[in-house]
Design a protein around this motif. Structure first.
Motif, PDB file in Angstrom:
ATOM      1  N   ARG A  73      -3.141   1.186  13.458  1.00 39.21           N
ATOM      2  CA  ARG A  73      -2.880   1.677  12.102  1.00 39.21           C
ATOM      3  C   ARG A  73      -2.909   3.200  12.013  1.00 39.21           C
ATOM      4  N   SER A  74      -2.916   3.860  13.135  1.00 40.26           N
ATOM      5  CA  SER A  74      -2.964   5.315  13.136  1.00 40.26           C
ATOM      6  C   SER A  74      -1.563   5.903  13.141  1.00 40.26           C
ATOM      7  N   HIS A  92      -5.576   6.478   3.280  1.00 41.60           N
ATOM      8  CA  HIS A  92      -5.616   5.029   3.130  1.00 41.60           C
ATOM      9  C   HIS A  92      -6.859   4.541   2.397  1.00 41.60           C
ATOM     10  N   VAL A 139      -0.400   1.967  -1.174  1.00 35.84           N
ATOM     11  CA  VAL A 139      -1.076   2.429   0.036  1.00 35.84           C
ATOM     12  C   VAL A 139      -1.397   1.200   0.868  1.00 35.84           C
ATOM     13  N   ARG A 140      -0.772   1.083   2.011  1.00 37.49           N
ATOM     14  CA  ARG A 140      -1.005  -0.071   2.877  1.00 37.49           C
ATOM     15  C   ARG A 140      -2.227   0.182   3.760  1.00 37.49           C
ATOM     16  N   SER A 141      -3.210  -0.685   3.618  1.00 31.67           N
ATOM     17  CA  SER A 141      -4.441  -0.584   4.399  1.00 31.67           C
ATOM     18  C   SER A 141      -4.983  -1.983   4.664  1.00 31.67           C
ATOM     19  N   SER A 145      -5.359  -2.815   0.851  1.00 26.65           N
ATOM     20  CA  SER A 145      -4.223  -2.111   0.257  1.00 26.65           C
ATOM     21  C   SER A 145      -4.422  -1.985  -1.255  1.00 26.65           C
ATOM     22  N   ASP A 161       0.661  10.564   3.202  1.00 26.83           N
ATOM     23  CA  ASP A 161       0.576  10.109   4.583  1.00 26.83           C
ATOM     24  C   ASP A 161       1.743   9.151   4.818  1.00 26.83           C
ATOM     25  N   GLY A 163       2.350   7.370   7.124  1.00 26.31           N
ATOM     26  CA  GLY A 163       1.946   6.183   7.864  1.00 26.31           C
ATOM     27  C   GLY A 163       1.457   5.047   6.988  1.00 26.31           C
ATOM     28  N   CYS A 164       1.049   5.338   5.742  1.00 28.07           N
ATOM     29  CA  CYS A 164       0.501   4.273   4.896  1.00 28.07           C
ATOM     30  C   CYS A 164       1.045   4.264   3.480  1.00 28.07           C
ATOM     31  N   GLU A 166       3.850   3.953   0.604  1.00 23.11           N
ATOM     32  CA  GLU A 166       5.158   3.334   0.419  1.00 23.11           C
ATOM     33  C   GLU A 166       5.566   3.375  -1.051  1.00 23.11           C
TER      34      GLU A 166
END
Length: 228
Positions: A73-74, A92, A139-141, A145, A161, A163-164, A166
């Protein structure tokens, strides 16, 4: 010691220089790796309370990883040894840490710079700031999330970010494109690491990234996260 360097033993409050540009550079008085890590912790503890990082660790050593060797998840899992994009640390989580402290154990060879960009210099208009503050984002976590906005209420901090974060609708896609375009046109500062360097970054104000790295460079930074 360069004019902009501050010795760790300096008795001034370590946050004073942050008000000018959102980050400050300190120099450990010893090039010894253990001493740098120790002094990093002392600086952090003068500022606020430590926040757990990955797996709850209050102190971490980070180094470049290829995509297949990185935490799934990084950002490194997506970008590998290429340039890591600008981001807000702990985006996240519902509340990103206030300060990020990095201490150079080994700059690596060839060295990779840490890139710094004050989001307040990106020239957002009042209408654009309203878009960033009012548009819902996902925020996808994993199971944690949640929905939030890029700009916190009142402009307290910018959460960014790739990476997370959307978009959930067209306004969200416009908001993300706005930030991406401003970052692409910006002139960030590059910090070239020396052993013993310590950076304090106002994580609510300054986005950070990394220039491309070599898989065998040996670059190692100690990291602690602080709430204040």
């Amino acid at each position: 010691m360069a004019a902009h360097d501050i010795a760790v033993s300096d008795t001034r409050p370590p946050l004073d220089p942050l008000s000018e540009r959102g980050w400050s550079l300190h120099r450990s008085e010893s090039a010894n790796a253990d001493a740098t890590v120790s002094e990093l912790g002392k600086l952090g503890d003068r500022i606020g309370t430590r926040v757990g990082g990955r797996a709850g660790a209050l102190e971490e050593v980070i180094e470049p990883h290829s995509a297949d060797a990185a935490h799934p998840r990084s950002l490194s899992a997506r970008y590998g040894l290429g340039a890591l994009p600008f981001h807000t640390e702990l985006s996240h989580r519902t509340r990103p840490c206030r300060y990020l402290l990095l201490g150079c154990i080994d700059p690596g060879s060839p060295a990779a710079a840490t890139m710094l960009l004050d989001w307040q210099t990106l020239g957002f208009s009042p209408e654009e700031l309203n878009l960033l503050e009012a548009t819902p984002m996902l925020v996808r976590s994993g199971r944690r999330s949640f929905y939030t906005t890029i700009l916190a209420p009142g402009g307290a901090f910018l959460r960014y970010d790739p990476g997370c974060l959307e978009a959930v609708d067209q306004r969200g896609r416009i908001a993300l494109a706005l930030i991406e375009n401003r970052i692409a046109a910006a002139s960030p500062q590059a910090h070239q690491w020396r052993q013993g360097d310590i950076l304090i970054i106002d994580n609510w104000r300054v986005l950070h990234g990394r220039s491309p790295s070599d898989p065998a460079s040996g670059r190692r930074l100690a990291r602690i996260l602080i709430d204040a």
